[in-house]
Design an enzyme around this catalytic site. Sequence first.
Site, PDB file in Angstrom:
ATOM      1  N   PHE A 153       0.705  -1.222   0.068  1.00 49.31           N
ATOM      2  CA  PHE A 153      -0.264   0.158   0.269  1.00 49.31           C
ATOM      3  C   PHE A 153       0.735   1.046   0.016  1.00 49.31           C
ATOM      4  O   PHE A 153       1.802   1.767  -0.094  1.00 49.31           O
ATOM      5  CB  PHE A 153      -1.275   0.070   1.262  1.00 49.31           C
ATOM      6  CG  PHE A 153      -0.613   0.203   2.930  1.00 49.31           C
ATOM      7  CD1 PHE A 153       0.199   0.168   2.337  1.00 49.31           C
ATOM      8  CD2 PHE A 153      -1.575   0.242   3.553  1.00 49.31           C
ATOM      9  CE1 PHE A 153       1.047   0.883   4.010  1.00 49.31           C
ATOM     10  CE2 PHE A 153      -0.838   0.407   5.531  1.00 49.31           C
ATOM     11  CZ  PHE A 153      -0.156   0.303   5.266  1.00 49.31           C
ATOM     12  N   GLU A 154       0.605   2.153  -0.380  1.00 52.62           N
ATOM     13  CA  GLU A 154       0.519   3.475  -0.102  1.00 52.62           C
ATOM     14  C   GLU A 154       1.461   3.905  -1.132  1.00 52.62           C
ATOM     15  O   GLU A 154       2.901   4.554  -1.355  1.00 52.62           O
ATOM     16  CB  GLU A 154       1.464   3.915   1.560  1.00 52.62           C
ATOM     17  CG  GLU A 154       0.697   3.848   2.383  1.00 52.62           C
ATOM     18  CD  GLU A 154       0.821   5.293   3.253  1.00 52.62           C
ATOM     19  OE1 GLU A 154       1.744   5.960   2.767  1.00 52.62           O
ATOM     20  OE2 GLU A 154       0.737   5.114   3.868  1.00 52.62           O
TER      21      GLU A 154
END
Lengths: 603, 455
Positions: A433-434
């Site tokens: 993620f990110e």
Amino acid sequence: MNINRLIALSKSVKCGKTLLTSNVRDVAKEVTVTHRAFRTHARNLAYAKDLFLGKMNKAECFPYPEIGKEELEEINSFVAPVEKFFTEEVDSKRIDHEAKIPPETLNGLKELGLFGIQVPEEYGGLGLSNTMYARLGEIISLDGSIAVTLAAHQAIGLKGILIAGSEEQKAKYLPKLASGEHVAAFCLTEPGSGSDAASIQTKATLSEDRKTYLLNGSKIWISNGGFADLMTVFARTEVVGEDGVKKDKISAFIVERAFGGITSGKPEDKLGIRGSNTCEVSFDNCPVPVENVIGEVGGGFKVAMNILNSGRFSMGSAGSGMIKKLIEMTAEYAGSRKQFGKNLSEFGMIQEKFAVMAQNAFVMESMAYLTAGMMDRPGVPDCSLEAAMVKVFSSEGGWICVSEALQVLGGLGYTKNYPYERYLRDCRILLIFEGTNEILRMYIALTGMQYAGKILTGKIKEMKKGNVGMALEMLGRKLGDALGRKVDLGLTGRDGVVHPALATIVEEQLILKRVADVLINLYAMTAVLSRSSRSISIGLRNHDHEVLLANTFCTDAFFKNNYWITQLQRNSPENQDENIKKIAREVLEKRAYICSHPLDRTF
Amino acid sequence: MNCARCLLRLQSLGFLAPSVRASVQNAALLKPATALSLITVHNTCGQALRRFHGSPGCYKSQPVPTNPGEEHEDRIKKDKSLITHDDLFERVAREAKTKATFNRVVDVFRKRDIRRRGHVEFIYAALKKMPEFGVERDLTVYNKLLDVFPKEVFVPRNFIQRMFNHYPRQQECGVQLLEQMENYGIMPNVESKVLIVQIFGDKSHPMRKYQRIMYWFPKFKHANPFPVPLQLPEDPVDLARLSLNRIANDLDAKVTVYQMPCTDISESGEEITFPHVVGIQSPDQMELLAKHNPNRPVFVEGPFPLWLRKICVYYYILRADPLPPEEKVEEPYDPERCFDYPLQLDLDLDRDMGDDDSFDVEDVDEGPVFAMCMTSQGDQATLNQWISGLQETNPILGRVPTLFRLEAGPRELQGVADPDHVYREEGEEETETQTEVEPDIVVEEEHQRSQGVKQ
């Protein structure tokens, strides 16, 4: 392949800065002016970008950033209760098992003010700096689900209001968000898009009276999507461009659940961070007042990019916090478990695992706090490149360390009786993620090249115009190269300038990956060197251990970098890119593993 | 060499008389022998003798005729020696030409005489007859034929025999048998090897042939990346499915059956046959078609041939002309496209001399192909059905003018049964593709490939 030239560039351009100064000396007053202008802009040039020009911008990284004594006391006063809360009140096993954070735990977090760590005090938050946020992140990361819930709330969810919102928006929303009364979520990803803004389908159409937008569409994988009261939503709006042509552009909206027309899907059943809530959120004619647009209409792209770029640096401290905890737990086991009349800790291969863990934790920590410190400096330093580097390094290091820790325990680590398997599952998300690590590597390499390329093409133009100083400088550098450089990487064109083939470098992902890896290592080396030299000079406890770690890591990283740079040479035997691509092509053509079974026969 | 030949001649002369007797006996055994057949038997022996003196190349250069008619003429003209054995097959074949009857003939021959006289002739005859009986690809039959050779007689026993061509005719015959296997792509197995060793010894010519086959065959077995199945589906719809997948070579492409073949009786009592219409289209093609400028026509073209082993099928394509350069719009680079990294480096690079790379000879633009179909009846009405079927998934087709550019070609699916016919069609088709302005590359490739594959 010519892309390699960019990298070589970094070497050759070393003289770039000297050139400027020499110009200043030799030439006229006006040059001095440009020189000054350059200086005032220096705040925007962070360390990592200059590495692409072959410049070590030492002023940015040395000495290692410090915080004042009062600040330190302040942060310690915050840390102690949080640490106590996490060790005594948080039952991670239960959270993981029930896939839900119990309300009393959430309330505890709210009471500690952890929902508004970076919200300014005037809006009821703690108003902590990036450095202090990173420090708290170390402890919060002890439970992955809580860390993700909090990060979705404040690192991305309310960040939009914080960095681009108007005063009214801040005053209206931040206090409730900071107290945790309202939880925020960040809605960008859609079924058809990850990083691709062009495939965002959610539409916001202006109503007849031009007072509200109607939101339609659905967003997936929204952390906190099930219970968030406030969302930062990105949607297409019709904008009349400068040339009078109507265009679809992305805008950011603050959407309250109370506006109506919002439905949340079933929470996803995930591998790790099971206690965090991830689900689909759909908007059906959800009315959003015009004043809830963040920034300006059509300016959502910049907002999204800034939010994403600013949230990443904390992963380094989170990872190191987790590893430090793991080292304690595992060392206890290794020190007490006996095999063949010896402690586990006496075996070389076990020792190596601890060395790896300590080294990784040390590097992550150094990188995270260096970056946080750089971000806390006055001005608006652009540290997105550094933040991305921290994220890539620490997510991958974290994964390796957790796996090694589990390995020390062998079969026991694999069972649910110990928390290792949970850590392993939780920390896998860090690579995803990110911004996935692949995407971030592209970001690191390309942003740096973009920056370096612009400066260098500017220089070539100067030279073509007949700037004698520039030409002399190039000549000098050529001489220097001839004497100094041992290997011709074949990366640069004549006079070591950027090659036009750069335009296609975006497609050369394998090369970009290596460039990014080299740069990440360079930054990591800088961070550990900076940190350990500070430790020596002020005589911190166990600074000799830090020096040892720093030396080990730097030597290791040096050899790895050398290898990667050799791989970047076009015809080197280490460069297997063509083969790698061919293997992948043949497999993907058939969408299967195509080798015959070893037991197959032809006759 | 001469010495050896003399020896051999003597040997065979010794055999002459008994062999005649044996033949007569055989003939009598099977069917009432006529005077004529007796004469021919004599001829057989004489012929065999002459052959024996002739160079070994004689047999090799003589092709094994596969065409029954030709063979018949051959037999009458020169190869009278084989009449008995051919007859044997002919007589049995009156009932049915199957593997069982073929095996029976071989069994009859083997049981007739313990010394297996005339086995070389018998094997040659049998090899010729194999395609007729449909056993030309049956390994067990070949092994059975090998088994007809008497064992151990031809194995050289001393170095002189080993040095010279020991029993050349028998060895040649063995090689011929293996060669026929090779031509039909049949790989011998261990049983064949054991037989060859028993018959000719382990350093003989047939053994060498066997070893060569075993060296090369496995190497080439999977050389074709696009193998055609040995047994092609009988059902025209399945066959179309297979061929379309083969042409498209896209795992995403979806085959749609727009119409199943069926016959109906209309109200007036006439029989109406509906041809099958099977089409293929991939998501990429749909996307291309959706982007097509509705003011420009699309074309239905065909038929184009596709060879699958001995079958030739025809397909039709839906295509458009390549975009004229002035209509090509390059999608402008949108810096706000990717949230994470620049998709393009916007460096302000100047062109240097010699940097112009706009001229590229190798890129020849071809029009996009939007879909393909196969039908047994390539008239406009049938193809229209295909287009209207396509329209359901590609609504743009309703707005685009569709032109039919059909060549007068074969309308029927060509079967295996009539090879002459197929070849004639092929020739026709070739001239057609030549007259066409833009021969479809896929067609050409398929064509060559299917012809190149060794059967």
